[in-house]
Write a protein that holds these residues in place. Structure first.
Motif, PDB file in Angstrom:
ATOM      1  N   UNK A 317       0.819  -1.222   0.000  1.00  0.00           N
ATOM      2  CA  UNK A 317       0.000   0.000   0.000  1.00  0.00           C
ATOM      3  C   UNK A 317       0.847   1.265   0.000  1.00  0.00           C
ATOM      4  N   UNK A 318       2.159   1.141   0.159  1.00  0.00           N
ATOM      5  CA  UNK A 318       3.007   2.327   0.231  1.00  0.00           C
ATOM      6  C   UNK A 318       2.884   3.057   1.545  1.00  0.00           C
ATOM      7  N   UNK A 319       2.481   2.344   2.591  1.00  0.00           N
ATOM      8  CA  UNK A 319       2.343   2.946   3.919  1.00  0.00           C
ATOM      9  C   UNK A 319       3.500   2.499   4.807  1.00  0.00           C
ATOM     10  N   UNK A 348      -7.079   3.247   2.125  1.00  0.00           N
ATOM     11  CA  UNK A 348      -6.711   3.111   3.536  1.00  0.00           C
ATOM     12  C   UNK A 348      -6.760   4.474   4.234  1.00  0.00           C
ATOM     13  N   UNK A 349      -6.253   5.512   3.595  1.00  0.00           N
ATOM     14  CA  UNK A 349      -6.224   6.835   4.234  1.00  0.00           C
ATOM     15  C   UNK A 349      -7.635   7.406   4.354  1.00  0.00           C
ATOM     16  N   UNK A 352      -9.387   5.517   7.046  1.00  0.00           N
ATOM     17  CA  UNK A 352      -8.883   5.909   8.366  1.00  0.00           C
ATOM     18  C   UNK A 352      -9.516   7.213   8.830  1.00  0.00           C
ATOM     19  N   UNK A 353      -9.729   8.145   7.910  1.00  0.00           N
ATOM     20  CA  UNK A 353     -10.359   9.427   8.253  1.00  0.00           C
ATOM     21  C   UNK A 353     -11.764   9.206   8.803  1.00  0.00           C
ATOM     22  N   UNK A 354     -12.478   8.244   8.249  1.00  0.00           N
ATOM     23  CA  UNK A 354     -13.846   7.978   8.705  1.00  0.00           C
ATOM     24  C   UNK A 354     -13.877   7.123   9.967  1.00  0.00           C
ATOM     25  N   UNK A 386      -3.866   5.253   9.329  1.00  0.00           N
ATOM     26  CA  UNK A 386      -4.080   4.351   8.192  1.00  0.00           C
ATOM     27  C   UNK A 386      -3.181   3.128   8.306  1.00  0.00           C
ATOM     28  N   UNK A 387      -1.933   3.348   8.751  1.00  0.00           N
ATOM     29  CA  UNK A 387      -1.022   2.203   8.929  1.00  0.00           C
ATOM     30  C   UNK A 387      -1.557   1.265  10.016  1.00  0.00           C
TER      31      UNK A 387
END
Length: 411
Positions: A317-319, A348-349, A352-354, A386-387
């Protein structure tokens, strides 16, 4: 019998340039075939005699645009190559570019790029590609289309706000009693029917009745909204009539486009929700993750068995963060890798915000990271959240369980 024949394919709209390379770097053969099914069949027929002395095949392309997608899907399904037990590679363009830089003064041509792709595979520091499950691939088409629609709507609203400010001034920024959504049905009805001049001329009682009807009698205090509109109309700049008319027409067209895109998005959401029912998944039991974001995560992750650990999923995911250390120095601020699946990182980001708004555990984690940050507090805290979500999603998909913060979140 030699071990592996490395076949690099440089793809483009019209044709594929192919280079077959032995393990010692010797170019065995080259060819060019059309980018269609007839060309793919021609490629397989050409490859057979060249691959005959070899035990296995490694076939790779560079992931540029979508020119490689139909070819790779067809090649992975054809039985004509199975005797070589081919290993497949879809290479990150950044990896190929960095590898190219190790060759000094090497020109860039399609032939050179095909050989370069074969070289990257030959050196063996890249991860093989697993052909996608057709069910996940189909869902991925829909969720990626949905993300594109979402971005188009945002862009169109930003363009509409430009014209809205020029025509109506503080319409979108007033702190007086007003529409809760500038792009809601009632607000759009007013903006399409009136300019500041025409609205200021109508009686307040008529405007109140029209606003109430446009809001289907659900708006709070339509009389206060009407008074705010009158005040905004009086305070707006009076542009030259020709420019005023042009900007109003542009605004109306933007509103038409927004409605059309939102209608498409709603229709697509129904299709995504329908197709999600075919999957046995529990992601939508996480507070804040509905069918759309659950489908986006599921489509981009695919079968969870592809990932041996949550760290592997986070890297995909590049996280992950690059270490920046020298001697006794270890940097606090580290750049995000951003080399993984951009769509999966987006989902994912956004998820994560929600989730951090609706789940107490995630909310506490976000706030802790927010207050620890010395720079870019919200962005840093959200990406770290998100991670954290990656680990929760990985655990749920591997165990097949519903969300339970007591099991999936450490206290």
């Amino acid at each position: 019998m030699d071990s592996v024949l490395y076949v690099g394919i440089d793809t483009s709209l019209g044709a594929h340039v192919v280079c077959a390379m032995a393990a010692d770097g010797h170019v065995v053969a080259r060819t060019t075939v059309p980018n269609d099914q007839a060309g793919a069949e021609q490629f397989v027929a050409w490859l057979h005699p060249h691959a005959a002395p070899y035990a296995r095949l490694a076939i790779g392309v560079e992931a540029t645009s979508v020119y490689h997608v139909p070819l790779m899907e067809w090649l992975t399904q054809t039985p004509d190559l199975q005797r070589w037990q081919p290993t497949w590679y879809v290479l990150n363009p950044k990896v190929v570019q960095k590898f190219r830089e190790t060759y000094v003064d090497r020109g860039k041509t399609d032939r050179a790029d095909a050989a370069l792709i074969a070289d990257v595979m030959r050196f063996g520091r890249v991860t093989p590609w697993t052909p996608p499950d057709p069910r996940y691939a189909a869902l991925q088409v829909l969720t990626r289309h949905r993300r594109q629609l979402s971005h188009l709507i945002t862009q169109e609203k930003n363009r509409a706000l430009v014209q809205l400010f020029c025509v109506w001034g503080q319409y979108a920024h007033t702190e007086e009693p007003f529409f809760s959504n500038v792009f809601g049905v009632a607000s759009q009805t007013v903006l399409e029917r009136y300019t500041p001049d025409t609205l200021a001329a109508i009686p307040l009682a008529d405007l109140v009745a029209e606003i109430a009807a446009a809001g289907r009698q659900r708006l709070k205090a339509p009389d206060d909204i009407a008074q705010t509109l009158h005040r905004l109309a009086r305070r707006a700049f009076r542009l030259h009539p020709d420019e005023q008319d042009a900007r109003h027409q542009s605004l109306v067209l933007h509103l038409d486009t927004i409605r059309a895109l939102e209608h498409q998005q709603q229709a697509l959401d129904k299709v995504i929700a329908r197709d999600m029912q075919a999957f046995r998944q529990t992601l939508t039991t996480i507070p804040g993750i509905g069918p759309v974001y659950g489908a986006g995560l599921l489509a981009e992750i695919g079968p969870i068995e592809r990932f041996p650990s949550e760290n592997a999923l986070a890297k995909y995911a590049g996280l992950t963060w690059r270490p920046h250390q020298s001697g006794n120095f270890d940097a606090d601020i580290r750049p995000l890798t951003r080399t993984g699946n951009v769509y999966l990182r987006y989902y994912f980001i956004e998820a994560a915000e929600r989730v951090r708004v609706r789940d107490p555990q995630f909310k506490a984690f976000y706030e802790k990271k927010y207050h620890e940050a010395t720079h870019h507090a919200h962005k840093r805290a959200l990406v770290l959240t998100a991670r954290k979500l990656v680990g929760v999603v990985y655990g749920m998909l591997t165990r097949g369980q519903i969300y339970d913060e007591r099991k999936l979140m450490p206290h």
